[in-house]
Design an enzyme around this catalytic site. Structure first.
Site, PDB file in Angstrom:
ATOM      1  NE  ARG A 107      -2.344  -1.370   3.603  1.00  0.00           N
ATOM      2  CZ  ARG A 107      -1.775  -0.694   4.581  1.00  0.00           C
ATOM      3  NH1 ARG A 107      -1.698   0.628   4.516  1.00  0.00           N
ATOM      4  NH2 ARG A 107      -1.261  -1.304   5.622  1.00  0.00           N
ATOM      5  CE1 TYR A 257       0.237  -6.025  -1.913  1.00  0.00           C
ATOM      6  CE2 TYR A 257      -0.782  -3.969  -1.200  1.00  0.00           C
ATOM      7  CZ  TYR A 257      -0.330  -5.237  -0.924  1.00  0.00           C
ATOM      8  OH  TYR A 257      -0.459  -5.741   0.345  1.00  0.00           O
ATOM      9  CE  LYS A 266      -6.148  -3.501   4.669  1.00  0.00           C
ATOM     10  NZ  LYS A 266      -6.476  -4.271   5.872  1.00  0.00           N
ATOM     11  CG  HIS A 286      -7.522  -2.779  10.070  1.00  0.00           C
ATOM     12  ND1 HIS A 286      -6.201  -2.477  10.339  1.00  0.00           N
ATOM     13  CD2 HIS A 286      -7.486  -3.771   9.155  1.00  0.00           C
ATOM     14  CE1 HIS A 286      -5.413  -3.248   9.622  1.00  0.00           C
ATOM     15  NE2 HIS A 286      -6.170  -4.049   8.897  1.00  0.00           N
ATOM     16  CB  SER A 308      -1.337  -4.557   7.963  1.00  0.00           C
ATOM     17  OG  SER A 308      -2.536  -3.975   7.530  1.00  0.00           O
ATOM     18  CB  CYS A 310       0.104  -6.972  14.221  1.00  0.00           C
ATOM     19  SG  CYS A 310       1.342  -5.664  14.062  1.00  0.00           S
ATOM     20  CB  THR A 313      -4.489 -14.147   9.266  1.00  0.00           C
ATOM     21  OG1 THR A 313      -4.869 -13.060   8.408  1.00  0.00           O
ATOM     22  CG2 THR A 313      -4.882 -15.454   8.608  1.00  0.00           C
ATOM     23  CG  ASP A 333      -7.990  -7.084   6.961  1.00  0.00           C
ATOM     24  OD1 ASP A 333      -7.111  -6.790   7.793  1.00  0.00           O
ATOM     25  OD2 ASP A 333      -8.150  -6.447   5.909  1.00  0.00           O
ATOM     26  NE  ARG A 427      -0.443  -8.660   2.113  1.00  0.00           N
ATOM     27  CZ  ARG A 427      -1.101  -8.085   3.122  1.00  0.00           C
ATOM     28  NH1 ARG A 427      -2.206  -8.632   3.600  1.00  0.00           N
ATOM     29  NH2 ARG A 427      -0.639  -6.976   3.658  1.00  0.00           N
TER      30      ARG A 427
END
Length: 643
Positions: A107, A257, A266, A286, A308, A310, A313, A333, A427
């Protein structure tokens, strides 16, 4: 020649970024009528007009109305193979690998803007002469200029894909509809995984008063007309992501991306979603959502906000080590949360898939993810193996014992190479329905009831494993004062402790001070859940993690569960309610745990923490900070000074 919609825009300006002139679908592009694939007849008039505006501006050679079918996917997959955008991973079922231009891997927060008439509508305006860290503002005039400099004719020679999609289960009162226009088949296929996309959405659009979020995306073309990597077209020097909340409009240029191009993620689900939520009285956050069932069969749902990369998932797909516990995944997410008629806060996962960070995912850290991702998935910037598989840091080294590995840059790789095989932000894009522990209610249109909200990040020192907020305003303060090590999900250097309030710092769609007021107001709308702060990442003086994390985090969730149920297993502290001695079940853990160090509150650390939070609020939020949050900061400051 510029399209008439753009000419109208440049001459007169308009509340819409693309202009106001309207057309009958295909009529402004009659010469392309025979080059339109798909059936536009079920589009609303507003959707037809939007597609026409975008076609008139971008000048594609063909228009493809996406129906979301398997047959369509097969056509686009073969097209991308021919273009060398993806390669098949023959080791798995219907899996593919994409390698991006190395300049397009994350991003681009520095080039992401919120467009409002006044700056303070988008970001806090303070007296301090400091760079704003709570988003970037752009004026309507500058947004129109940015579009005019990039988009006219940008799809010439390409196909313009039209993707109708739903964020959330189709027809749910908590869901919203979007239409993404893109010239990237990679985006089409990714959006079909990450959202409910295709013809089924159009009927719902007719019922939903025709309202939808406008999402225009192009990979762009560099000024010199040449792509450095033809298999992955992009224009990294001119990449820009624009949001116009007033019009529910997103415009993205130059990047293929995920976070920049999958505009349902997002951009829609958080930036535009948060502004819609403010207007309508709910929350777009988030956050992961999980269901946890205790040994007695009682089940609650928890939402958790982590930056993100951290561990969202990993937590959402946890395999508990604590006997008798079961965790089920609703989402990993994003959470949309709204009070029902009985005042219960209910949440849906607006996404349809997982767009997870691959490195670090393994059978030891997240076996559920590993059982989810190796079919019907699109991998990006991981390494490939000569037997048609994938590899990344954290996977079992034995899996590459007898194969050749090619890294994410397309070069031969070995463990002795001294460089990562996969990009740190590589990813997997995988349908959520494939998850073996997907919650039975994950697509319930009413949402699931939320009993607790967790905030947390990577804090190697000072912050205890878990503590509870005293009340709702204290909990909002915990979210507002979140800090964490930066990750590879955006263009930041790692290991720097950054302020990341609510794990939303890159995703606010409006002024953070107003966002805090909105959160505080939720207490008057219904029964608010308990709020906790967690930190799986505290380290010892020699750099080793004090807590093993992963499945053992179920032991922390067990304590949170008992607190939700009203058990008195806590004790007061200057920062909040800590677990009382021996109230966290550590029986049967593989290693000895130093609970004293895990919950130690060093006075010097917390004095510095308070100072950093105070400085941040002063320089970044200023007069926009609600008085309730100022009072919580002052209370913490006084209590810490007496430690």
């Amino acid at each position: 020649m510029l399209g008439s919609a753009l000419l109208n825009l440049l001459k007169h300006g308009s509340p819409s970024a693309l202009g106001t002139q309207r057309y009958h679908f295909r009529s402004s592009y009659r010469s392309l009528a025979s080059f339109v694939y798909g059936n536009p007849t079920h589009f609303t008039e507003a959707a037809k007009n939007y597609v026409d505006e975008c076609a008139d501006l971008c000048r594609p050679d063909r228009i493809h109305i996406c129906d979301g079918s398997v047959q369509e996917s097969q056509i686009l997959q073969q097209l991308m193979v021919k273009q060398r955008t993806i390669t098949p991973l023959v080791k798995y079922e219907n899996c593919w690998l994409a390698r991006t231009n190395p300049a397009d891997v994350a991003r681009v927060e520095s080039r992401t803007f919120i467009c409002t008439d006044r700056k303070e509508q988008a970001i806090p305006v303070t007296k301090e002469s400091t760079t704003g860290a709570l988003g970037n503002w752009i004026s309507p005039e500058e947004m129109r200029k940015a579009i005019a400099e990039r988009f006219p004719g940008c799809m010439k020679g390409r196909t313009m894909y039209v993707i109708p999609f739903s964020m959330g289960p189709v027809g749910s009162p908590l869901s919203k509809i979007g239409v993404e226009i893109t010239d990237s088949p990679y985006v089409v296929e990714s959006m079909k995984v990450m959202t409910r996309a295709g013809s089924k959405v159009l009927d719902e659009m007719q019922r939903a008063n025709g309202e939808f979020v406008k999402c225009l995306h192009s990979v762009g073309t560099p000024r010199n007309g040449r792509h450095a990597m033809p298999s992955w077209p992009c224009d990294p020097e001119r990449t820009i992501i624009l949001h116009r909340p007033e019009n529910n409009e997103i415009v993205s240029y130059g990047s293929g991306y995920g976070g920049n191009s999958l505009l349902g993620k997002k951009c829609f689900a958080l930036r535009i979603g948060s502004t819609i939520a403010k207007r309508e009285g709910w929350l777009a956050e988030h956050m992961l959502i999980l269901g946890i069932t205790n040994p007695e069969g009682k089940k609650i749902y928890i939402a958790a906000a982590f930056p993100s990369a951290c561990g969202k998932t990993n937590l959402a797909m946890m395999t508990p080590t604590l006997p008798g516990y079961k965790v089920e995944c609703v989402g990993d997410d994003i959470a949309w949360m709204k009070f029902d008629k009985k005042g219960v806060l209910r949440a849906i996962n607006p996404e349809n898939g997982f767009f997870g960070v691959a490195p670090g995912t393994s059978m030891s850290t997240n076996p559920i993810a590993m059982k989810t991702i190796f079919r019907n998935s699109l991998f990006t910037n991981v390494a490939s193996t000569s037997d048609g598989g994938v590899f990344w840091e954290g996977m079992d080294p034995a899996s590459i014992k007898d194969v050749t590995v090619t890294d994410w840059l397309g070069k031969l790789w070995s463990p002795e190479s001294g460089k990562p095989a996969a990009h740190p932000n590589s990813r997997f894009c995988t349908p959520a329905a494939q998850c073996p522990i997907i919650d039975p209610a994950w697509e319930d249109s009413a949402g699931v009831p939320i009993s607790a909200i967790l905030f947390g990040g990577r804090r190697p020192a000072g912050v205890p494993l878990v503590y509870e907020a005293r009340n709702w305003s204290h909990g909002v303060f915990l979210g507002a004062s979140m800090r964490s090590e930066a990750t590879a999900a955006a263009e930041h250097k790692a290991k720097v402790i950054m302020h990341d309030p609510f794990a939303m710092r890159p995703f606010f769609g409006y002024n953070f001070g107003d966002y805090l007021k909105h959160w505080l107001s939720m207490e008057s709308r219904g029964k608010v859940p308990k709020i906790f702060n967690v930190n799986w990442f505290r380290k010892s003086e020699d750099g080793h993690f004090l807590w093993p994390g992963f499945g053992d985090n179920s032991r922390v969730l067990d304590w949170i569960f008992r607190r939700v149920e009203g058990e008195e297993c806590c004790q007061d502290s200057p920062i909040g309610l800590l677990p009382s001695r021996n109230s966290i079940n550590i029986q049967g853990m593989a290693s000895e745990i130093d609970m004293e160090k895990l919950f130690d509150l060093p006075k010097e650390f917390w004095l510095q923490e308070v100072a950093e939070i105070e400085k941040y609020f002063t320089t970044q939020v200023g007069t926009h900070l609600p008085t309730e949050i100022s009072a919580e900061l002052q209370g913490l400051k006084e209590r810490v000074s007496k430690m």
